[in-house]
Design a protein around this motif. Sequence first.
Motif, short mmCIF file in Angstrom:
data_model
loop_
_atom_site.label_atom_id
_atom_site.label_comp_id
_atom_site.label_asym_id
_atom_site.label_seq_id
_atom_site.Cartn_x
_atom_site.Cartn_y
_atom_site.Cartn_z
N ASP A 187 0.82 -1.22 0.00
CA ASP A 187 0.00 0.00 0.00
C ASP A 187 0.85 1.27 0.00
O ASP A 187 0.37 2.35 0.33
CB ASP A 187 -0.94 0.01 1.22
N THR A 188 2.12 1.15 -0.40
CA THR A 188 3.04 2.29 -0.32
C THR A 188 3.55 2.68 -1.71
O THR A 188 4.00 1.82 -2.47
CB THR A 188 4.24 1.96 0.58
N ALA A 190 -7.48 1.11 -10.01
CA ALA A 190 -6.05 1.18 -9.72
C ALA A 190 -5.65 2.62 -9.43
O ALA A 190 -6.19 3.57 -10.01
CB ALA A 190 -5.25 0.65 -10.90
N PHE A 191 -4.70 2.79 -8.54
CA PHE A 191 -4.26 4.13 -8.14
C PHE A 191 -3.83 4.96 -9.35
O PHE A 191 -4.21 6.12 -9.49
CB PHE A 191 -3.11 4.04 -7.14
N MET A 210 -5.02 12.15 -1.01
CA MET A 210 -5.80 10.91 -0.96
C MET A 210 -5.45 10.05 0.25
O MET A 210 -6.10 9.04 0.50
CB MET A 210 -5.56 10.09 -2.23
N GLY A 211 -4.40 10.43 0.98
CA GLY A 211 -4.00 9.65 2.14
C GLY A 211 -3.12 8.46 1.81
O GLY A 211 -2.99 7.53 2.62
N VAL A 212 -2.51 8.46 0.64
CA VAL A 212 -1.65 7.34 0.22
C VAL A 212 -0.32 7.40 0.97
O VAL A 212 0.25 8.48 1.16
CB VAL A 212 -1.40 7.40 -1.31
N ASN A 213 0.17 6.26 1.41
CA ASN A 213 1.50 6.20 2.00
C ASN A 213 2.55 6.45 0.92
O ASN A 213 2.53 5.79 -0.12
CB ASN A 213 1.75 4.82 2.62
N ILE A 214 3.46 7.36 1.18
CA ILE A 214 4.47 7.74 0.18
C ILE A 214 5.86 7.64 0.80
O ILE A 214 6.09 8.10 1.93
CB ILE A 214 4.24 9.17 -0.33
N GLU A 215 6.77 7.06 0.05
CA GLU A 215 8.17 7.03 0.45
C GLU A 215 9.01 7.55 -0.72
O GLU A 215 9.06 6.92 -1.78
CB GLU A 215 8.62 5.61 0.82
N GLU A 216 9.63 8.71 -0.52
CA GLU A 216 10.55 9.24 -1.52
C GLU A 216 11.94 8.72 -1.16
O GLU A 216 12.67 9.32 -0.36
CB GLU A 216 10.51 10.76 -1.55
N ARG A 217 12.28 7.60 -1.73
CA ARG A 217 13.56 6.94 -1.44
C ARG A 217 13.96 6.11 -2.65
O ARG A 217 13.14 5.83 -3.54
CB ARG A 217 13.44 6.04 -0.21
N PHE A 218 15.22 5.70 -2.67
CA PHE A 218 15.69 4.86 -3.76
C PHE A 218 15.26 3.42 -3.52
O PHE A 218 15.48 2.86 -2.44
CB PHE A 218 17.21 4.95 -3.90
N SER A 265 7.27 -11.88 -5.52
CA SER A 265 6.30 -12.18 -4.46
C SER A 265 4.89 -11.68 -4.76
O SER A 265 3.94 -12.05 -4.08
CB SER A 265 6.77 -11.56 -3.14
N GLY A 266 4.78 -10.83 -5.79
CA GLY A 266 3.47 -10.27 -6.13
C GLY A 266 3.08 -9.07 -5.29
O GLY A 266 1.94 -8.60 -5.37
N THR A 267 4.01 -8.53 -4.50
CA THR A 267 3.70 -7.35 -3.69
C THR A 267 3.83 -6.05 -4.48
O THR A 267 3.43 -4.99 -3.98
CB THR A 267 4.61 -7.28 -2.45
N LEU A 268 4.44 -6.11 -5.68
CA LEU A 268 4.43 -4.94 -6.56
C LEU A 268 3.07 -4.87 -7.23
O LEU A 268 2.76 -5.63 -8.15
CB LEU A 268 5.54 -5.02 -7.61
N ILE A 269 2.24 -3.98 -6.74
CA ILE A 269 0.86 -3.88 -7.22
C ILE A 269 0.81 -3.24 -8.60
O ILE A 269 0.07 -3.68 -9.49
CB ILE A 269 0.00 -3.07 -6.23
N GLU A 270 1.60 -2.18 -8.80
CA GLU A 270 1.66 -1.54 -10.11
C GLU A 270 2.92 -0.67 -10.19
O GLU A 270 3.50 -0.28 -9.17
CB GLU A 270 0.42 -0.71 -10.40
#
Length: 355
Positions: A243-244, A328-329, A271-279, A291-296
């Motif tokens: 969800d990030t 989809a987001f 929208m309240g989306v969890n955001i991480e600005e990182r490499f 693992s299928g955790t990459l949603i898009e």
Amino acid sequence: MNTTLSIEINKTKSSKLPQTNFDDLKFGQTISDHMFVADYENGEWGNFRIEPYAPLQLNPANATLHYGQSVFEGMKAYKNENGEALIFRADANQKRLNESAKRMCIPEVPEHIFMEGLTQLLEVDKAWIPNKPGCSLYIRPFVFATDDYLGIRPSDKYKFMIFTCPVGNYYSKPVSVKVECEYTRAAEGGTGFAKAAGNYAGSLYPALQAQKQGYDQLLWTDGKSHQHIEESGTMNVMFMINDTLITAPTTTGTILKGITRDSVLTLAREMGVNIEERFLRVTELEDALRSGTLIEAFGTGTAATIAHIAKIHINGNDYELPQKDNSAFSNIILETLDGIKYGRLEDKHNWIIKI
């Protein structure tokens, strides 16, 4: 903003508009009738004019041809339901042009020159803004050196120009990308953050090799270790893992400060989306794909707006991403951005300039 700029306007006597097929617009190939031009000499900008789009006459010793002192921008204009022309975040493009110009030893273009040249050009060529959904008028401001001199030094003379072209979608379908771990697009302390022409020239060869292998674009990695995802050749990139929303930061000076990127992050926060600005590490991306955790995954940019990524190649392996529906987001963001750009949704951030 100063509104007293004197611009000489010389309109074409033979418009190309009647012969233009707006049902078959190939990106960047159809150019509108006019262009805005300004010259920099003796320490100031002057000779402001709008004239028919035409080839330039250059001396073979032109400094840009030899030393690459050139920067550019890209933005779009749209038409709302009332036929009014709307420009998206032109003020941000003006500021970024000057950030690029400073890095390349090019004199900055004052805001009033940029904005008045742009708005008057669009008033002249307003009929070139497409009415079709998904289409827009792409705007290309650029500055380049005009000294006729062979020698390594900043030019004393420059030309600032704007021309436009009606366009459809940059990508007609979801794209496939290859993670690039050999060649480098940008290094810390370099010009990666600038929209400098040379940055794109240096990326052409690796991108061409990827295209020969069946991929549309590259995912560039950092120049030191090639272990971290930076951006794509034509856009910033974002990954939704669980969800990030993860996207590379622009603090290293190796990544373009994308205006669409900033717009997406602004809307995502609302929208309240969890955001991480990182490499994102390449190994982390591959683990998420397995693992299928990459949603898009998707790219963000002026030309592409939101470009869905359908396939990612890492270390000899292709990973397919499932197609996304309207929930989809990335599709929600695309619909929201388009709603603002075409005047269908409220512009809460004052991103739109109406002509």
